[in-house]
Design an enzyme around this catalytic site. Sequence first.
Site, short mmCIF file in Angstrom:
data_model
loop_
_atom_site.label_atom_id
_atom_site.label_comp_id
_atom_site.label_asym_id
_atom_site.label_seq_id
_atom_site.Cartn_x
_atom_site.Cartn_y
_atom_site.Cartn_z
N TYR A 1 29.60 10.15 50.78
CA TYR A 1 30.55 11.22 50.03
C TYR A 1 31.26 10.87 48.93
O TYR A 1 31.27 9.68 48.74
CB TYR A 1 31.63 11.32 51.03
CG TYR A 1 31.22 12.15 52.37
CD1 TYR A 1 31.15 13.59 52.21
CD2 TYR A 1 30.86 11.61 53.65
CE1 TYR A 1 30.75 14.39 53.39
CE2 TYR A 1 30.67 12.03 54.68
CZ TYR A 1 30.52 13.75 54.64
OH TYR A 1 30.27 14.33 55.67
N ASP B 1 33.05 20.50 55.97
CA ASP B 1 34.27 21.51 56.06
C ASP B 1 34.45 22.53 55.02
O ASP B 1 33.15 22.51 54.22
CB ASP B 1 35.56 20.57 55.68
CG ASP B 1 35.96 19.49 56.72
OD1 ASP B 1 35.33 19.64 57.91
OD2 ASP B 1 36.46 18.47 56.33
#
Length: 354
Positions: free
Chosen positions: A200, A143
């Site tokens: 992540y 993102d």
Amino acid sequence: MLKSWWLYLGVSAGCLGATSAALGKCAGLYFEDRWGLRIFLYILMVLTNGGMLFLFSASMRHTSSLRATGVGSVDGASGACTHKGGLRQKYVFEVAYDGTDFCGFQLQPSVPTVQAALERSLCRFLHGMHRDHLVVQGAARTDSGVHARQQYVEFYSNRVLNEETFVRAMNSMLPSSIVTSALSPVEDDFNVRFTNGKIYTYDIHLDKYRDPFTCRYRHVPKNPAELDIDAMREGCQSFVGLRDFRLLTNKTDLALESSERMIYECKLGDIPGGIRVAVMGKGFLYKQVRNMVGVLIAVGYHKLDREDIDILLQGDETKLYNQKSQYQVAEGKGLCLQRVFLLDEQLPDSIFPV
């Protein structure tokens, strides 16, 4: 060499045009009483105009041909890039980037993205290859503001590439916030989106004052001293396993996609001046990890508890009361794609150290 030749033709056409204009001006201004010379200059002007139009037309026809074909074409059935000489080679390379100045990885109109920067450099490196025929694809679509320490990107090339030359050339053309490495040729049926898993991490600053050297990469919560780190660490365990993240994603249309995702490991570790939430899973929904971290921060402030997490992970909105209003989606800058494990790579036994 051929490309340079047609460039010279275009420049020559421009020079002839300038010469023609000069001849016309001279004939009209300086030789009013000498009709023979004026007629001669006008004839030269017509000839140079004709030469200019011929060269310009030839140059434009060649350029239009290149633009139309992109030096190759894309097979709609397989997505493979072809060329007059046949099938082109697919490659995959590794890239890391600071996502602060980008609106995510994936190409978007009128905004800076990592993919756009990569495509511009690839087109320059692969002289004459149109971006549509690169068929660039990343292993993950991070993102806006999200970083990546290891991201894999695939593309088609119109020639055989040398790893060292490619990496050196790309890094000389890319902005300093993007670095490429480790180029490898792959089979045509290789798809970088198919992976064994990803890791992540999300960094949270806990010191009293924010650090100017880390604030681009860490979330700075309000009143960090009030966070219950032990409660957050226990909350991490609620995410492990096959869970339904329908209520923990910003993607609203899940009609054609399952909202269940497998989380292999979710842990909280210490880093200098803060903590790091690390998540390893098979795949992730849109803003899933940022929602998970937002929930954990709410747990740290005792706005939510593990029972609330279990309710959120059932994916049933009818069982909610006010859980969704008790947390905010964590901002993008603290999130980093740390590792991508391709299908021929094994997952680690432990998520830390990462």
